[in-house]
Design a protein around this motif. Structure first.
Motif, PDB file in Angstrom:
ATOM      1  N   PRO A 232      37.760  42.785  31.812  1.00  0.00           N
ATOM      2  CA  PRO A 232      38.196  41.631  31.019  1.00  0.00           C
ATOM      3  C   PRO A 232      39.406  41.914  30.124  1.00  0.00           C
ATOM      4  O   PRO A 232      40.235  41.026  29.938  1.00  0.00           O
ATOM      5  CB  PRO A 232      36.966  41.262  30.189  1.00  0.00           C
ATOM      6  CG  PRO A 232      36.026  42.386  30.316  1.00  0.00           C
ATOM      7  CD  PRO A 232      36.375  43.143  31.545  1.00  0.00           C
ATOM      8  N   ASP A 233      39.532  43.124  29.585  1.00  0.00           N
ATOM      9  CA  ASP A 233      40.697  43.424  28.750  1.00  0.00           C
ATOM     10  C   ASP A 233      41.978  43.407  29.573  1.00  0.00           C
ATOM     11  O   ASP A 233      42.999  42.866  29.138  1.00  0.00           O
ATOM     12  CB  ASP A 233      40.523  44.755  28.012  1.00  0.00           C
ATOM     13  CG  ASP A 233      40.325  45.931  28.940  1.00  0.00           C
ATOM     14  OD1 ASP A 233      39.626  45.793  29.965  1.00  0.00           O
ATOM     15  OD2 ASP A 233      40.868  47.016  28.627  1.00  0.00           O
ATOM     16  N   MET A 234      41.917  43.956  30.776  1.00  0.00           N
ATOM     17  CA  MET A 234      43.097  43.947  31.650  1.00  0.00           C
ATOM     18  C   MET A 234      43.435  42.522  32.082  1.00  0.00           C
ATOM     19  O   MET A 234      44.602  42.132  32.128  1.00  0.00           O
ATOM     20  CB  MET A 234      42.859  44.838  32.871  1.00  0.00           C
ATOM     21  CG  MET A 234      42.825  46.318  32.533  1.00  0.00           C
ATOM     22  SD  MET A 234      42.440  47.345  33.966  1.00  0.00           S
ATOM     23  CE  MET A 234      43.837  47.030  35.021  1.00  0.00           C
TER      24      MET A 234
ATOM     25  N   GLY B 199      42.332  25.962  34.277  1.00  0.00           N
ATOM     26  CA  GLY B 199      41.412  26.566  35.238  1.00  0.00           C
ATOM     27  C   GLY B 199      41.693  28.026  35.512  1.00  0.00           C
ATOM     28  O   GLY B 199      40.874  28.734  36.085  1.00  0.00           O
ATOM     29  N   ALA B 200      42.851  28.529  35.082  1.00  0.00           N
ATOM     30  CA  ALA B 200      43.220  29.919  35.346  1.00  0.00           C
ATOM     31  C   ALA B 200      42.435  30.909  34.501  1.00  0.00           C
ATOM     32  O   ALA B 200      42.441  32.097  34.778  1.00  0.00           O
ATOM     33  CB  ALA B 200      44.715  30.102  35.091  1.00  0.00           C
ATOM     34  N   VAL B 201      41.770  30.455  33.458  1.00  0.00           N
ATOM     35  CA  VAL B 201      41.026  31.363  32.581  1.00  0.00           C
ATOM     36  C   VAL B 201      39.666  31.643  33.191  1.00  0.00           C
ATOM     37  O   VAL B 201      38.882  30.739  33.416  1.00  0.00           O
ATOM     38  CB  VAL B 201      40.868  30.767  31.163  1.00  0.00           C
ATOM     39  CG1 VAL B 201      40.068  31.704  30.282  1.00  0.00           C
ATOM     40  CG2 VAL B 201      42.221  30.487  30.553  1.00  0.00           C
ATOM     41  N   GLY B 202      39.417  32.901  33.444  1.00  0.00           N
ATOM     42  CA  GLY B 202      38.151  33.317  34.047  1.00  0.00           C
ATOM     43  C   GLY B 202      38.405  34.469  34.986  1.00  0.00           C
ATOM     44  O   GLY B 202      38.963  34.283  36.061  1.00  0.00           O
ATOM     45  N   ALA B 203      38.046  35.672  34.554  1.00  0.00           N
ATOM     46  CA  ALA B 203      38.363  36.876  35.319  1.00  0.00           C
ATOM     47  C   ALA B 203      37.432  37.065  36.503  1.00  0.00           C
ATOM     48  O   ALA B 203      36.234  36.882  36.379  1.00  0.00           O
ATOM     49  CB  ALA B 203      38.281  38.095  34.407  1.00  0.00           C
ATOM     50  N   PRO B 204      37.995  37.456  37.639  1.00  0.00           N
ATOM     51  CA  PRO B 204      37.140  37.860  38.751  1.00  0.00           C
ATOM     52  C   PRO B 204      36.320  39.091  38.326  1.00  0.00           C
ATOM     53  O   PRO B 204      36.771  39.893  37.507  1.00  0.00           O
ATOM     54  CB  PRO B 204      38.144  38.224  39.859  1.00  0.00           C
ATOM     55  CG  PRO B 204      39.436  37.594  39.452  1.00  0.00           C
ATOM     56  CD  PRO B 204      39.415  37.492  37.964  1.00  0.00           C
ATOM     57  N   ALA B 205      35.148  39.237  38.889  1.00  0.00           N
ATOM     58  CA  ALA B 205      34.219  40.301  38.482  1.00  0.00           C
ATOM     59  C   ALA B 205      34.819  41.698  38.595  1.00  0.00           C
ATOM     60  O   ALA B 205      34.496  42.576  37.798  1.00  0.00           O
ATOM     61  CB  ALA B 205      32.943  40.208  39.309  1.00  0.00           C
ATOM     62  N   GLU B 206      35.707  41.915  39.558  1.00  0.00           N
ATOM     63  CA  GLU B 206      36.252  43.259  39.761  1.00  0.00           C
ATOM     64  C   GLU B 206      37.358  43.655  38.784  1.00  0.00           C
ATOM     65  O   GLU B 206      37.758  44.812  38.732  1.00  0.00           O
ATOM     66  CB  GLU B 206      36.730  43.432  41.212  1.00  0.00           C
ATOM     67  CG  GLU B 206      37.915  42.579  41.610  1.00  0.00           C
ATOM     68  CD  GLU B 206      37.553  41.170  42.079  1.00  0.00           C
ATOM     69  OE1 GLU B 206      38.478  40.450  42.499  1.00  0.00           O
ATOM     70  OE2 GLU B 206      36.376  40.774  42.016  1.00  0.00           O
ATOM     71  N   ILE B 207      37.856  42.711  37.995  1.00  0.00           N
ATOM     72  CA  ILE B 207      38.926  43.023  37.036  1.00  0.00           C
ATOM     73  C   ILE B 207      38.318  43.156  35.639  1.00  0.00           C
ATOM     74  O   ILE B 207      37.657  42.231  35.165  1.00  0.00           O
ATOM     75  CB  ILE B 207      40.013  41.923  37.033  1.00  0.00           C
ATOM     76  CG1 ILE B 207      40.641  41.807  38.419  1.00  0.00           C
ATOM     77  CG2 ILE B 207      41.078  42.218  35.976  1.00  0.00           C
ATOM     78  CD1 ILE B 207      41.641  40.682  38.552  1.00  0.00           C
TER      79      ILE B 207
END
Length: 188
Positions: free
Chosen positions: A79-81, A69-77
């Motif tokens: 994606p590469d970072m 479940g940890a995979v999935g970036a918040p919109a403000e971060i």
């Protein structure tokens, strides 16, 4: 330690022993008696915790699926970072907790046909490819990631991670690779 805590510790020991044996020997070549001996406990007592080898496998696969479940970036971060940080954390945690390497191996094995169907369905329900593909599309729009089929890029990314985790499961002395090496699959 309370009786309840002791029971939970014993249950964890059974799961970790089963995980190690399923990875080293394979699910079908591992017998309940092998797992009980590795804990160590009697086979009869082990059945008090898990009714069957298939139930043990299913519990491990549920653990593995729950960890994704940890995979999935918040919109403000960006994606590469996010993915670079995710890999750094994954490798560091797995070095501290080597069972994580084995979990990657097991989840890969259980997804193949011929494994117990209920466990296979749970393993196949993990959607890291799609979640990562969405991040890749976002990175493609911003020009950070290569153009191309985002799902295919995601599959290549995760195949690389899977392969690294499998190698590290077998070679405990292997250094963790620089996440930037893996990110170069995606980056322009």
């Amino acid at each position: 330690m309370t009786r309840k805590e002791q029971k939970e510790e014993r249950r964890k020991a059974i799961l970790m022993a089963a995980l190690t044996l399923f990875v080293e020997r394979g699910y079908y070549d591992t017998k309940i008696t092998d797992i009980a001996a590795a804990v160590p406990m009697s086979t009869g007592l082990m059945f008090h915790y898990f009714e069957s080898k298939e139930e043990l496998l299913l519990e491990l696969v549920k653990m593995g699926a729950g960890s994704t479940g940890a995979v999935g970036a918040p919109a403000e971060i960006p994606p590469d970072m996010y993915l670079t940080g995710f890999l750094k954390q994954l490798f560091a945690y797995a070095k501290e907790q080597p069972w994580v390497f084995n979990m990657f191996v097991l989840m890969g094995q259980v997804r193949r046909s011929g494994m117990p169907e209920e466990a296979r369905k749970v393993a196949l329900s993990v959607d890291t490819i799609e979640k990562t593909a969405e991040m890749i599309k976002k990175g493609q729009k911003s020009g950070v990631f290569k153009k191309g089929n985002a799902v295919l890029l995601s599959k290549c990314f995760w195949a690389s991670v899977q392969g690294i985790m499998e190698e590290m499961a077998m070679d405990k002395e292997m250094e963790t690779p620089d996440p930037e090496w893996i990110m170069s699959i995606l980056k322009n």
